[in-house]
Design an enzyme around this catalytic site. Structure first.
Site, PDB file in Angstrom:
ATOM      1  N   CYS B 389       0.807  -1.217   0.000  1.00  0.00           N
ATOM      2  CA  CYS B 389       0.000   0.000   0.000  1.00  0.00           C
ATOM      3  C   CYS B 389       0.838   1.263   0.000  1.00  0.00           C
ATOM      4  O   CYS B 389       0.301   2.360   0.082  1.00  0.00           O
ATOM      5  CB  CYS B 389      -0.966  -0.004   1.177  1.00  0.00           C
ATOM      6  SG  CYS B 389      -0.166  -0.199   2.762  1.00  0.00           S
ATOM      7  N   HIS B 394       3.724  -0.767   8.655  1.00  0.00           N
ATOM      8  CA  HIS B 394       2.600  -0.798   9.582  1.00  0.00           C
ATOM      9  C   HIS B 394       2.383  -2.176  10.192  1.00  0.00           C
ATOM     10  O   HIS B 394       1.281  -2.500  10.613  1.00  0.00           O
ATOM     11  CB  HIS B 394       1.319  -0.304   8.900  1.00  0.00           C
ATOM     12  CG  HIS B 394       1.024  -1.017   7.614  1.00  0.00           C
ATOM     13  ND1 HIS B 394       0.688  -2.340   7.587  1.00  0.00           N
ATOM     14  CD2 HIS B 394       1.049  -0.596   6.334  1.00  0.00           C
ATOM     15  CE1 HIS B 394       0.496  -2.703   6.331  1.00  0.00           C
ATOM     16  NE2 HIS B 394       0.717  -1.673   5.543  1.00  0.00           N
ATOM     17  N   CYS B 399      -2.587  -4.571   5.597  1.00  0.00           N
ATOM     18  CA  CYS B 399      -2.935  -3.373   4.810  1.00  0.00           C
ATOM     19  C   CYS B 399      -4.421  -3.026   4.907  1.00  0.00           C
ATOM     20  O   CYS B 399      -4.793  -1.877   5.109  1.00  0.00           O
ATOM     21  CB  CYS B 399      -2.579  -3.576   3.348  1.00  0.00           C
ATOM     22  SG  CYS B 399      -0.881  -4.022   3.073  1.00  0.00           S
ATOM     23  N   CYS B 429     -29.685   8.956  33.346  1.00  0.00           N
ATOM     24  CA  CYS B 429     -30.215   8.362  32.119  1.00  0.00           C
ATOM     25  C   CYS B 429     -29.157   8.165  31.037  1.00  0.00           C
ATOM     26  O   CYS B 429     -29.464   7.672  29.958  1.00  0.00           O
ATOM     27  CB  CYS B 429     -31.357   9.206  31.562  1.00  0.00           C
ATOM     28  SG  CYS B 429     -30.807  10.792  30.905  1.00  0.00           S
ATOM     29  N   CYS B 439     -22.513  27.556  35.510  1.00  0.00           N
ATOM     30  CA  CYS B 439     -22.083  26.924  36.743  1.00  0.00           C
ATOM     31  C   CYS B 439     -22.134  25.417  36.636  1.00  0.00           C
ATOM     32  O   CYS B 439     -22.513  24.861  35.617  1.00  0.00           O
ATOM     33  CB  CYS B 439     -22.957  27.379  37.912  1.00  0.00           C
ATOM     34  SG  CYS B 439     -24.602  26.678  37.855  1.00  0.00           S
ATOM     35  N   CYS B 444     -30.444  17.733  33.694  1.00  0.00           N
ATOM     36  CA  CYS B 444     -30.546  16.936  32.466  1.00  0.00           C
ATOM     37  C   CYS B 444     -31.871  17.227  31.778  1.00  0.00           C
ATOM     38  O   CYS B 444     -32.925  17.166  32.403  1.00  0.00           O
ATOM     39  CB  CYS B 444     -30.415  15.449  32.791  1.00  0.00           C
ATOM     40  SG  CYS B 444     -30.669  14.412  31.348  1.00  0.00           S
ATOM     41  N   CYS B 452     -24.141  17.523  39.850  1.00  0.00           N
ATOM     42  CA  CYS B 452     -22.953  18.373  39.818  1.00  0.00           C
ATOM     43  C   CYS B 452     -22.052  17.915  38.689  1.00  0.00           C
ATOM     44  O   CYS B 452     -21.769  16.727  38.557  1.00  0.00           O
ATOM     45  CB  CYS B 452     -22.218  18.282  41.146  1.00  0.00           C
ATOM     46  SG  CYS B 452     -20.527  18.903  41.060  1.00  0.00           S
ATOM     47  N   HIS B 462     -25.023  19.432  47.312  1.00  0.00           N
ATOM     48  CA  HIS B 462     -24.215  20.636  47.121  1.00  0.00           C
ATOM     49  C   HIS B 462     -24.946  21.918  47.484  1.00  0.00           C
ATOM     50  O   HIS B 462     -24.384  22.982  47.387  1.00  0.00           O
ATOM     51  CB  HIS B 462     -23.785  20.747  45.648  1.00  0.00           C
ATOM     52  CG  HIS B 462     -22.815  19.712  45.228  1.00  0.00           C
ATOM     53  ND1 HIS B 462     -23.154  18.389  45.111  1.00  0.00           N
ATOM     54  CD2 HIS B 462     -21.500  19.796  44.879  1.00  0.00           C
ATOM     55  CE1 HIS B 462     -22.117  17.712  44.695  1.00  0.00           C
ATOM     56  NE2 HIS B 462     -21.094  18.538  44.545  1.00  0.00           N
ATOM     57  N   CYS B 468     -17.016  21.656  45.039  1.00  0.00           N
ATOM     58  CA  CYS B 468     -17.126  20.202  45.002  1.00  0.00           C
ATOM     59  C   CYS B 468     -15.755  19.603  45.207  1.00  0.00           C
ATOM     60  O   CYS B 468     -14.863  19.765  44.378  1.00  0.00           O
ATOM     61  CB  CYS B 468     -17.678  19.755  43.667  1.00  0.00           C
ATOM     62  SG  CYS B 468     -17.679  17.986  43.479  1.00  0.00           S
TER      63      CYS B 468
END
Lengths: 149, 638
Positions: B389, B394, B399, B429, B439, B444, B452, B462, B468
């Protein structure tokens, strides 16, 4: 301006003293390798009655290398792209140092008369040209009327 | 084709001898590895000056069978120069010339026109209703050249003549030389014609047409005509050179010369400067001399190589003809990629010629590729690449797998990298979430879970504390399948990438080495011979890094099985050795290099052994025909 080859001087002289009908090429005073070109749209083509502005530059190794030419006026043509670049064999592979500015500009004028949509640069234009010929011609005419004044 | 057959016959005897030799070696000592860099050295020793070296047959793998008894279907090849190709092509042209009874250059042009497809060309020629028209269509003027072509150059004084390129013309007092091809008589001044040909040569075009443009002349210049201009050009350049020399001589008076010498009081050292010797050492004259000798010995190697390169370069570019042949030769290689391959290494012009296989099963490269073998070859300058090739080496990745991997990397790596660095899974999820500023309090969109960003913990913990400090635990069992496959890919891709980066970094060592070793020689008076091992070690290290790099791409595609475990073990052993050597390079003080030579060599040889074992293990995995078949089907390898 550093020394200009005899060839360029002669060509420029001839372009001015013995101009080609429908084509004018004027060198810039501060750079004699740079030309402003005005090209009349050939009669019988959709570009008729339009005057197109182009720029032409002779590179350092001219005439061994071809001149660089570009449309400044917007044009609807399958072999000319949005930036005005031109797909023409004599500007690339088929360039010969025995060709001149004059012959090149005539070739470009001829390209306007007979576009070649089978070897396109602007793909969309070429498609339209092949599939919807009448409309393409119409658009080319409109663009000419609008931009090439 | 008959020529090829003769080839095989010629070398069949040779190859069997070579083969049995290698086998003995293998049987005699399982661990004795044919050291890769050693063989490279051998090549070098044998290389310049030895005419036989070009016909030496080389193999793509060091053994004809793995220790597991699996045939490696080695590819046989030779290192050749472009000149050798020219000789072969000249033979072809002569053959055609005998048949067509045309001038040599015209036959050459015809063959060029048909990309050396002799049969097609002859077919077209024989079936053409009119030979003359046919030739003309191909830019050839049929009439035979006269004996003396030098008359194509004429000296003109006629003021009506004008060169169509520079627009200059002769006068009675200042005559000009013009050239035209025998067939068309379109005259241009010799300077412009030569410049035109040089430009065409530079852009690599062959079958150069007459520059005349109104109307376009399609006649093509022949090698005979080129030769006329080439020789004329050489003469002119020589004259020019001579004139310049003379002018220079005339310009300097004796006094000026004296002055020059006074200004340059170190003129004694002019010669030394060329060799890059620094003069400001307070050493005694003796050590200085010794140093100079060492320097010479060390530089000998590089200087010779450099000179050879320059010579070749000069030879190729010196005349229009030689450059033209060079272009023809390289084009021929690109047309006949089955038989010839250009070394893909930058600035390397070496060519590798394919000879055959030492296998009864494999007939061509494609079949070899289908068996997932890798035809690795080395050019004259010891650059390793894949004949199949044209990529850099390699191994152990076949190849086809390289192709798959590259496509995958192109498709995925960018996106994946971005996903990996800019997104996280929602802890509840598992939908992908990008944090686009703001922040760390995330909500979600799909499940409205508040968490967090830093610790992926419930945000309620928190509420009153925006910092954290929680340790981020590894994500556990519940990872989605997509993420899992992504992770698998990322794992191998990262390792692949790491090796690539390490490879590049180690490569820098090689460059630093040049300086280091020079310092070493100057400081301690170590001779070049004694320190050459260092370079060998670096090269071996780089090649092993390449192997490791590709092994990760390979492993990505290998399904979980016993073979994979074996490969991983061998890989682990190899990477251990590689790291060991790499560390040694980093740690060693310049002064200690020679002292540590045995250490370098020990680690290097065990590394090379590990590499060979590793490569064999990789080949062995396909010993079982079912594994091979499954693998090929699974990844749709054609």
């Amino acid at each position: 301006m550093s020394s200009l080859p005899k060839r360029i001087i002669r060509e420029t002289e001839r372009l001015i003293s013995d101009p080609v009908p429908g084509i004018t090429a004027t060198p810039h005073e501060e750079n004699l390798r740079y030309f402003d070109v005005l090209l009349d749209g050939p009669s019988g083509s959709p570009y008729e009655n339009g005057v197109f502005k182009l720029e032409l530059f002779l590179p350092d190794d001219y005439p061994m290398a071809p001149p660089m030419v570009r449309f400044l006026t917007k044009i609807y043509h399958p072999n000319i792209d949005r930036l005005g670049r031109i797909c023409l064999d004599v500007l690339k592979n088929n360039w010969s140092p025995a060709l001149q500015i004059r012959t090149i500009l005539l070739s470009i004028q001829a390209l306007l008369s007979s576009p070649n949509p089978d070897d396109p640069l602007a793909n969309e234009v070429a498609d339209e040209w092949k599939n919807n010929h009448d409309k393409a011609i119409q658009t080319a005419r409109e663009w000419t009327a609008q931009y090439a004044k | 084709m008959t020529d090829d057959d003769e080839y095989f016959e010629d070398f069949s005897d040779n190859s069997s001898i070579e083969l049995s030799g290698v086998d003995e070696d293998v049987l005699g000592n399982e661990l004795s590895s044919v050291d890769i860099s050693d063989s490279g050295e051998y090549e070098f020793d044998d290389g310049p000056g030895n005419t036989d070296s070009s016909s030496e047959i080389l193999y793509s793998f060091y053994k004809s069978r793995t220790s597991g008894g699996i045939p490696t279907h080695r590819l046989k090849y030779r290192n050749i120069a472009l000149d050798d190709i020219q000789k072969e092509l000249e033979k072809d042209v002569k053959k055609v010339q005998n048949m067509l009874q045309l001038d040599y250059g015209k036959c050459l042009n015809l063959l060029l026109q048909y990309s050396w497809n002799e049969h097609k060309m002859l077919d077209m020629y024989m079936n053409a209703p009119n030979h003359q028209d046919y030739l003309l269509k191909n830019g050839i003027y049929e009439a035979k050249f006269p004996e003396d072509l030098s008359r194509l150059i004429s000296t003109e004084t006629d003021e009506n003549i004008l060169c169509g390129i520079c627009y200059c013309g002769p006068t009675k007092d200042e005559p000009m030389n013009f050239f035209s091809m025998y067939g068309c008589k379109h005259k241009f001044c010799t300077d412009c014609y030569i410049q035109y040909l040089k430009n065409k040569n530079e852009s690599g075009s062959m079958a150069i047409e007459c520059p005349f443009a109104d109307p376009k002349c399609h006649l093509k210049i022949t090698i005979e005509e080129l030769n006329v201009l080439s020789e004329y050009n050489n003469k002119m350049e020589e004259k020019h050179f001579y004139h310049k020399k003379q002018e220079e001589c005339n310009l300097l008076s004796e006094e000026q010369i004296k002055q020059m010498y006074k200004l340059d009081s170190d003129s004694e050292f002019e010669f030394d400067e060329q060799l890059d010797v620094e003069d400001d050492f307070n050493n005694t004259v003796k050590t200085k001399e010794k140093m100079k000798i060492d320097e010479l010995v060390y530089d000998f190697h590089t200087i010779i190589q450099q000179r050879e390169r320059e010579e070749i370069d000069k030879k190729r570019n010196r005349t229009i003809i030689s450059k033209y042949w060079y272009n023809i030769g390289s084009r021929y290689c690109t047309i006949n990629t089955k038989k010839y391959k250009h070394c893909p290494s930058p600035d390397c012009d070496n060519v590798v010629q394919f000879i055959g296989f030492d296998s009864d099963i494999v007939a061509n490269i494609e079949e070899l590729k289908r068996l997932l073998m890798i035809p690795l070859v080395r050019c004259k300058s010891n650059h390793q690449f894949c004949f199949g090739c044209n990529e850099t080496a390699h191994a152990p990745c076949p190849c086809k797998v390289v192709q798959l991997w590259k496509i995958k990397c192109e498709d995925d790596s960018e996106t994946l990298n971005w996903i990996q660095t800019n997104t996280k899974d929602c802890p509840r999820c598992h939908s992908l979430i990008e944090k686009n500023g703001g922040c760390n309090h995330m909500t979600c969109k799909s499940c409205t879970y508040n968490f967090c960003w830093i610790c992926l913990g419930d945000w309620t913990a928190h509420r009153n504390n925006y910092r954290c400090d929680k340790y981020v635990p590894n994500e556990d069992s519940d990872v989605s399948k997509v993420r899992e496959s992504l992770e698998k890919y990322m794992f191998y891709f990262n390792h692949f990438n790491n090796q690539r980066i390490s490879h590049d970094k180690d490569k820098q060592i090689l460059e630093i080495f040049e300086n280091k070793i020079k310092e070493l020689q100057i400081n301690s008076g170590v001779s070049w011979i004694e320190s050459v091992f260092y370079k060998e070690c670096v090269n071996a290290l780089l090649e092993c890094r390449e192997s490791l790099k590709w092994s990760y791409a390979f492993l990505f595609y290998i399904p979980n099985c016993r073979g994979k475990q074996l490969i991983e073990t061998a890989q682990w052993q190899l990477s251990n050795k590689v790291e060991q050597l790499s560390r040694l390079f980093e740690d060693v003080e310049i002064g200690d290099v020679i002292k540590k030579k045995p250490m370098f060599l020990t680690i290097k040889s065990s590394m090379v052994t590990a590499q060979n074992v590793f490569l064999e293990t990789c080949i062995d995995i396909f010993a079982d025909k079912h594994t091979l078949k499954d693998f090929v089907q699974r990844w749709n390898i054609k």
